[in-house]
Design a protein around this motif. Sequence first.
Motif, PDB file in Angstrom:
ATOM      1  N   LYS A  46      63.270  28.096   9.865  1.00 31.11           N
ATOM      2  CA  LYS A  46      64.709  27.436  10.446  1.00 31.11           C
ATOM      3  C   LYS A  46      64.761  26.026  10.828  1.00 31.11           C
ATOM      4  O   LYS A  46      65.806  25.502  10.737  1.00 31.11           O
ATOM      5  CB  LYS A  46      64.496  28.367  11.935  1.00 31.11           C
ATOM      6  N   GLU A  47      63.410  25.685  11.031  1.00 31.95           N
ATOM      7  CA  GLU A  47      63.416  23.967  11.518  1.00 31.95           C
ATOM      8  C   GLU A  47      63.829  23.149  10.140  1.00 31.95           C
ATOM      9  O   GLU A  47      64.240  22.083  10.252  1.00 31.95           O
ATOM     10  CB  GLU A  47      62.177  23.704  12.136  1.00 31.95           C
ATOM     11  N   VAL A  48      63.298  23.805   9.157  1.00 27.35           N
ATOM     12  CA  VAL A  48      63.350  22.936   7.821  1.00 27.35           C
ATOM     13  C   VAL A  48      64.749  22.950   7.644  1.00 27.35           C
ATOM     14  O   VAL A  48      65.341  22.203   6.834  1.00 27.35           O
ATOM     15  CB  VAL A  48      62.295  23.496   6.632  1.00 27.35           C
ATOM     16  N   PHE A 108      68.731  22.801  18.889  1.00 30.86           N
ATOM     17  CA  PHE A 108      68.483  23.719  20.047  1.00 30.86           C
ATOM     18  C   PHE A 108      67.532  24.912  19.551  1.00 30.86           C
ATOM     19  O   PHE A 108      68.024  25.777  18.879  1.00 30.86           O
ATOM     20  CB  PHE A 108      69.421  24.439  20.826  1.00 30.86           C
ATOM     21  N   ASP A 109      66.134  24.527  19.666  1.00 31.67           N
ATOM     22  CA  ASP A 109      65.187  25.520  18.973  1.00 31.67           C
ATOM     23  C   ASP A 109      64.768  26.719  19.840  1.00 31.67           C
ATOM     24  O   ASP A 109      64.712  26.434  21.118  1.00 31.67           O
ATOM     25  CB  ASP A 109      63.900  25.010  18.502  1.00 31.67           C
ATOM     26  N   GLU A 110      64.976  27.915  19.255  1.00 34.82           N
ATOM     27  CA  GLU A 110      64.708  29.168  20.191  1.00 34.82           C
ATOM     28  C   GLU A 110      65.894  29.247  21.181  1.00 34.82           C
ATOM     29  O   GLU A 110      65.435  29.394  22.476  1.00 34.82           O
ATOM     30  CB  GLU A 110      63.277  29.231  20.456  1.00 34.82           C
ATOM     31  N   ILE A 222      56.612  32.114   5.680  1.00 32.63           N
ATOM     32  CA  ILE A 222      56.195  30.880   4.848  1.00 32.63           C
ATOM     33  C   ILE A 222      55.217  30.258   5.797  1.00 32.63           C
ATOM     34  O   ILE A 222      54.234  29.796   5.263  1.00 32.63           O
ATOM     35  CB  ILE A 222      57.161  30.002   4.888  1.00 32.63           C
ATOM     36  N   ARG A 223      55.272  30.159   7.040  1.00 36.35           N
ATOM     37  CA  ARG A 223      54.160  29.584   7.955  1.00 36.35           C
ATOM     38  C   ARG A 223      52.553  30.330   7.756  1.00 36.35           C
ATOM     39  O   ARG A 223      51.760  29.718   7.772  1.00 36.35           O
ATOM     40  CB  ARG A 223      54.575  29.837   9.520  1.00 36.35           C
ATOM     41  N   GLU A 224      52.732  31.802   7.693  1.00 31.62           N
ATOM     42  CA  GLU A 224      51.463  32.538   7.306  1.00 31.62           C
ATOM     43  C   GLU A 224      50.968  32.088   5.896  1.00 31.62           C
ATOM     44  O   GLU A 224      49.780  31.947   5.998  1.00 31.62           O
ATOM     45  CB  GLU A 224      51.920  33.958   7.483  1.00 31.62           C
TER      46      GLU A 224
HETATM   47 MG   LIG Z   1      60.718  26.860  14.583  1.00 29.64          MG
END
Ligand SMILES: [Mg+2]
Length: 327
Positions: A46-48, A108-110, A222-224
């Motif tokens: 999401k941040e990417v 605005f993250d989360e 993807i993080r995992e």
């Molecule tokens: Mg994030």
Amino acid sequence: MKPAGEELPTGFVGRSPRIAQIRGLIERIGPGRMPVLIQGESGTGKEVAARSLYNAAPTGAFVPIDCGSMVGPLMESELFGHTRNAFTGAGEAKRGLLELAHGGTAFFDEIGDLAAELQVKLLRVLQEKEFRPVGSLQRMKVDVRIIAATHRNLEREVKAGRFREDLFHRLNVIRVTLPPLRERKEDVPLLIDRFLQASGRRYLLTPELSQALTSYDWPGNIRELKNCLDRMMAFNSGPLLHFADLPTQVINHIRATNEPHLAMAAAAGGGSVLPTAPIVPLHLVERGAIKSALDNLKWDRTEAAIQLGIGRTTLYRKIKEYQLAQD
Ligand SMILES: [Mg+2]
Ligand SMILES: Nc1ncnc2c1ncn2[C@@H]1O[C@H](COP(=O)(O)OP(=O)(O)OP(=O)(O)O)[C@@H](O)[C@H]1O
């Protein structure tokens, strides 16, 4: 180098149809100023995606605002800033995150975790394009592009009364939904390449290992996957990455799988055991067998030595030599 069309400059990698479609959408709506709501499970990028939207035509600053951490008495001043001595301990005047984002993008993250008091205030900013720093009598004009992200289902949050419906509609102008990695397995090899390349060193995977990485469902997305590869690279000084260094949850999944030759490789805990597979140096097989025995026996070294048919001292030496460690 990736073929053109499979990556954005921010590293938004993927060749699956759904990612290609999202990349197209980002390129089209990125340069505009419309609010965007990004939804997706944890670790889906999401941040990417938010940074890619901003980068499509960067104006002003990209200011991430972690909504979950904005709690307590200072949250309002964090977002809107405050005047000199606005409250006890305020000290000098301070600019808030929204002011820093003026002319640019506030991410605005989360957003689903934004405190109820701030939800009302953010709604007013969106409606009136102005806000009042804490302690100030004057309102400030602000021009920000709002990108919000959440792993929650906001419609459900609205129904449950935890998220303001009016704010939801203001944010939900353009929606980007990032699919979980398990629904776009064809991107896994591309992502693996990308993460290995980023290390600046050359790494190789056995075919069983690549297949195992693609067959696993990656609940942490993807993080995992990235954490898993970082960990495997950290365990290896040589170029060949080992099946045995996979995190336990991945090995357990492969053990339970119906793909017999993967399950066999997992059982051997190491390189290939298949006659058709490429020949694997014996020390890798040995390493895998030791690692797998230790993991199965919760690192009871005495029992592992017995079952492996080697002396305890030899086992200790090999643990050191192969740099094995408990998960
Ligand atoms: Mg994030
Ligand atoms: N399409 C992509 N291509 C390459 N790397 C990616 C992509 N998407 C995400 N990543 C990488 O995966 C990791 C997680 O991405 P990101 O932080 O954007 O996800 P998120 O959805 O915000 O996760 P969380 O819910 O945990 O905050 C980061 O290391 C990021 O660089």
